[in-house]
Design a protein around this motif. Structure first.
Motif, mmCIF file in Angstrom:
data_model
loop_
_atom_site.group_PDB
_atom_site.id
_atom_site.type_symbol
_atom_site.label_atom_id
_atom_site.label_comp_id
_atom_site.label_asym_id
_atom_site.label_seq_id
_atom_site.Cartn_x
_atom_site.Cartn_y
_atom_site.Cartn_z
ATOM 1 N N LEU A 215 0.884 -12.551 -10.070
ATOM 2 C CA LEU A 215 0.009 -11.760 -9.206
ATOM 3 C C LEU A 215 0.134 -10.269 -9.500
ATOM 4 O O LEU A 215 -0.852 -9.544 -9.491
ATOM 5 N N ALA A 216 1.350 -9.824 -9.776
ATOM 6 C CA ALA A 216 1.582 -8.406 -10.027
ATOM 7 C C ALA A 216 0.893 -7.935 -11.296
ATOM 8 O O ALA A 216 0.492 -6.789 -11.411
ATOM 9 N N ARG A 217 0.746 -8.827 -12.252
ATOM 10 C CA ARG A 217 0.127 -8.461 -13.521
ATOM 11 C C ARG A 217 -1.393 -8.587 -13.504
ATOM 12 O O ARG A 217 -2.066 -8.127 -14.420
ATOM 13 N N ALA A 218 -1.935 -9.211 -12.472
ATOM 14 C CA ALA A 218 -3.388 -9.366 -12.383
ATOM 15 C C ALA A 218 -4.033 -8.000 -12.193
ATOM 16 O O ALA A 218 -3.578 -7.202 -11.379
ATOM 17 N N SER B 248 4.539 -7.016 -3.127
ATOM 18 C CA SER B 248 5.979 -6.798 -3.089
ATOM 19 C C SER B 248 6.681 -8.040 -3.627
ATOM 20 O O SER B 248 6.260 -9.166 -3.346
ATOM 21 N N PRO B 249 7.759 -7.854 -4.370
ATOM 22 C CA PRO B 249 8.506 -9.003 -4.862
ATOM 23 C C PRO B 249 9.434 -9.620 -3.809
ATOM 24 O O PRO B 249 10.063 -10.640 -4.062
ATOM 25 N N CYS B 250 9.488 -9.041 -2.636
ATOM 26 C CA CYS B 250 10.387 -9.539 -1.600
ATOM 27 C C CYS B 250 10.031 -10.980 -1.224
ATOM 28 O O CYS B 250 8.869 -11.308 -0.976
ATOM 29 N N ILE B 251 11.055 -11.842 -1.194
ATOM 30 C CA ILE B 251 10.869 -13.233 -0.775
ATOM 31 C C ILE B 251 11.749 -13.549 0.437
ATOM 32 O O ILE B 251 12.024 -14.698 0.725
ATOM 33 N N SER B 252 12.200 -12.499 1.126
ATOM 34 C CA SER B 252 13.012 -12.614 2.344
ATOM 35 C C SER B 252 14.348 -13.311 2.109
ATOM 36 O O SER B 252 14.843 -14.038 2.962
ATOM 37 N N ALA C 82 14.105 0.688 -1.796
ATOM 38 C CA ALA C 82 13.857 1.828 -0.913
ATOM 39 C C ALA C 82 12.619 2.620 -1.325
ATOM 40 O O ALA C 82 11.882 3.124 -0.473
ATOM 41 N N GLY C 83 12.350 2.711 -2.621
ATOM 42 C CA GLY C 83 11.231 3.516 -3.090
ATOM 43 C C GLY C 83 9.923 2.775 -3.247
ATOM 44 O O GLY C 83 8.889 3.384 -3.541
ATOM 45 N N TRP C 84 9.924 1.456 -3.036
ATOM 46 C CA TRP C 84 8.734 0.635 -3.290
ATOM 47 C C TRP C 84 7.486 1.174 -2.598
ATOM 48 O O TRP C 84 6.417 1.285 -3.220
ATOM 49 N N SER C 85 7.572 1.501 -1.347
ATOM 50 C CA SER C 85 6.373 1.900 -0.585
ATOM 51 C C SER C 85 5.789 3.229 -1.056
ATOM 52 O O SER C 85 4.623 3.516 -0.790
ATOM 53 N N ARG C 86 6.561 4.026 -1.769
ATOM 54 C CA ARG C 86 6.073 5.315 -2.253
ATOM 55 C C ARG C 86 5.488 5.242 -3.674
ATOM 56 O O ARG C 86 4.923 6.214 -4.152
ATOM 57 N N LEU C 87 5.624 4.085 -4.335
ATOM 58 C CA LEU C 87 5.135 3.945 -5.707
ATOM 59 C C LEU C 87 3.643 3.641 -5.746
ATOM 60 O O LEU C 87 3.119 2.963 -4.867
ATOM 61 N N ASP C 88 2.981 4.133 -6.792
ATOM 62 C CA ASP C 88 1.602 3.719 -7.030
ATOM 63 C C ASP C 88 1.635 2.374 -7.760
ATOM 64 O O ASP C 88 2.712 1.860 -8.080
ATOM 65 N N ASP C 89 0.461 1.787 -8.002
ATOM 66 C CA ASP C 89 0.423 0.466 -8.641
ATOM 67 C C ASP C 89 1.084 0.465 -10.013
ATOM 68 O O ASP C 89 1.758 -0.492 -10.372
ATOM 69 N N ALA C 90 0.920 1.528 -10.778
ATOM 70 C CA ALA C 90 1.552 1.603 -12.102
ATOM 71 C C ALA C 90 3.075 1.571 -11.974
ATOM 72 O O ALA C 90 3.762 0.877 -12.730
ATOM 73 N N GLY C 91 3.602 2.297 -11.007
ATOM 74 C CA GLY C 91 5.051 2.307 -10.775
ATOM 75 C C GLY C 91 5.559 0.952 -10.324
ATOM 76 O O GLY C 91 6.634 0.503 -10.730
ATOM 77 N N LYS C 92 4.771 0.282 -9.490
ATOM 78 C CA LYS C 92 5.151 -1.053 -9.016
ATOM 79 C C LYS C 92 5.145 -2.055 -10.164
ATOM 80 O O LYS C 92 6.005 -2.928 -10.241
#
Length: 80
Positions: free
Chosen positions: A14-17, A24-28, A50-60
């Motif tokens: 999904l992330a590469r689509a 988010s890669p979080c799986i709880s 910690a920084g995930w929410s501040r990244l743009d799609d390229a950073g993610k």
């Protein structure tokens, strides 16, 4: 392959689509591994989490690339 690694592989697709919001890669499954310093669920470092929410799609997507590399390393080291 562990359940966490299988879930990461599904999320990685999904992330590469293109044209989609990078998930988010979080799986709880939130446990930090003392040896690798990565979360055992999503294979991210504390800094990446910690920084995930501040990244743009390229950073993610860069983080997803790191996760894919880590997942391969986990599979390689756990194979007989």
């Amino acid at each position: 392959m562990s359940v966490a690694t299988q879930l990461i592989a599904k999320h990685d697709h999904l992330a590469r689509a293109t044209g989609q919001i990078v998930p988010s890669p979080c799986i709880s499954v939130c446990r930090m591994n003392a040896q690798t310093t990565w979360c055992e669920g999503c294979l991210r470092s504390l800094e990446e989490i910690a920084g995930w929410s501040r990244l743009d799609d390229a950073g993610k997507r860069i983080i997803w690339d790191r996760i894919a590399q880590r997942a391969r390393a986990v599979v390689e080291t756990s194979s007989p």
